[in-house]
Design a protein around this motif. Structure first.
Motif, short mmCIF file in Angstrom:
data_model
loop_
_atom_site.label_atom_id
_atom_site.label_comp_id
_atom_site.label_asym_id
_atom_site.label_seq_id
_atom_site.Cartn_x
_atom_site.Cartn_y
_atom_site.Cartn_z
N TRP A 1 95.89 26.22 56.73
CA TRP A 1 95.67 25.16 57.71
C TRP A 1 95.56 25.75 59.11
CZ3 TRP A 1 99.92 21.38 59.61
CH2 TRP A 1 99.34 20.30 60.26
N ALA A 2 96.44 26.69 59.43
CA ALA A 2 96.41 27.33 60.75
C ALA A 2 95.15 28.17 60.95
CB ALA A 2 97.65 28.19 60.94
N ALA B 1 104.22 27.53 52.76
CA ALA B 1 103.87 28.36 53.92
C ALA B 1 102.45 28.91 53.79
CB ALA B 1 104.87 29.51 54.06
N GLY B 2 102.04 29.24 52.57
CA GLY B 2 100.67 29.71 52.35
C GLY B 2 99.65 28.64 52.67
N PHE C 1 91.20 20.17 55.65
CA PHE C 1 91.87 19.39 54.62
C PHE C 1 91.45 17.93 54.80
CE2 PHE C 1 94.44 23.17 54.84
CZ PHE C 1 94.76 23.40 53.51
N PRO C 2 91.53 17.13 53.74
CA PRO C 2 91.04 15.75 53.81
C PRO C 2 91.87 14.84 54.72
CG PRO C 2 92.03 16.17 51.67
CD PRO C 2 91.97 17.47 52.39
N VAL C 3 93.10 15.24 55.04
CA VAL C 3 93.94 14.43 55.93
C VAL C 3 94.50 15.34 57.02
CG1 VAL C 3 94.54 12.68 54.21
CG2 VAL C 3 95.90 14.74 54.37
N ALA C 4 95.16 14.74 58.01
CA ALA C 4 95.64 15.50 59.16
C ALA C 4 96.63 16.59 58.76
CB ALA C 4 96.29 14.56 60.17
N ILE C 5 97.62 16.26 57.97
CA ILE C 5 98.59 17.25 57.48
C ILE C 5 98.28 17.49 56.01
CG2 ILE C 5 101.02 17.71 57.01
CD1 ILE C 5 101.69 15.91 59.38
N PRO C 6 98.09 18.75 55.60
CA PRO C 6 97.78 19.00 54.19
C PRO C 6 98.86 18.45 53.26
CG PRO C 6 97.47 20.99 55.50
CD PRO C 6 98.11 19.97 56.39
#
Length: 109
Positions: free
Chosen positions: A24-25, A18-19, A30-35
């Motif tokens: 991210w929010a 969650a952190g 981050f290097p990709v779409a989803i961390p």
């Protein structure tokens, strides 16, 4: 005692994910779409939480805590965030490591 330690480990991994989601929010790149840390920590929480019959499953929580701490330390912005007065993002995950150690120590093998 084992079940409480397992629950704390899972909780720490979920709070760590969650952190990372909060970072991210907030717009951290981050290097990709989803961390990947979110996916890795949640997968680890599933292994620790559902892997009751495997003696090694609590060690996954310990290794993931180490993974996040090392990732933060080698990150170009990790130490800069600490000196800017921001809390390290791995604090909940680090705190989840000691119950994993206790659970692995007293698990039947």
């Amino acid at each position: 005692m084992r079940e409480m330690a397992r629950a704390y480990t899972v909780l720490g991994l979920v709070v760590g994910a969650a952190g990372i989601g909060g970072l991210w929010a907030a717009g951290v790149e981050f290097p990709v779409a989803i961390p990947p840390g979110i996916v890795i920590l949640l997968a680890g929480a599933l292994v620790v939480g559902l892997g009751r019959r495997w003696w090694w499953s609590p060690a996954v929580g310990v290794l993931l805590g180490l993974f996040v701490a090392v990732g933060w330390a080698v990150s170009p912005s990790g130490w800069g965030n600490l000196t800017a007065g921001r809390a390290p993002p791995w604090r909940p995950v680090r705190r989840s490591s000691w119950p994993g150690v206790l659970t692995a120590r007293w698990s039947p093998g």
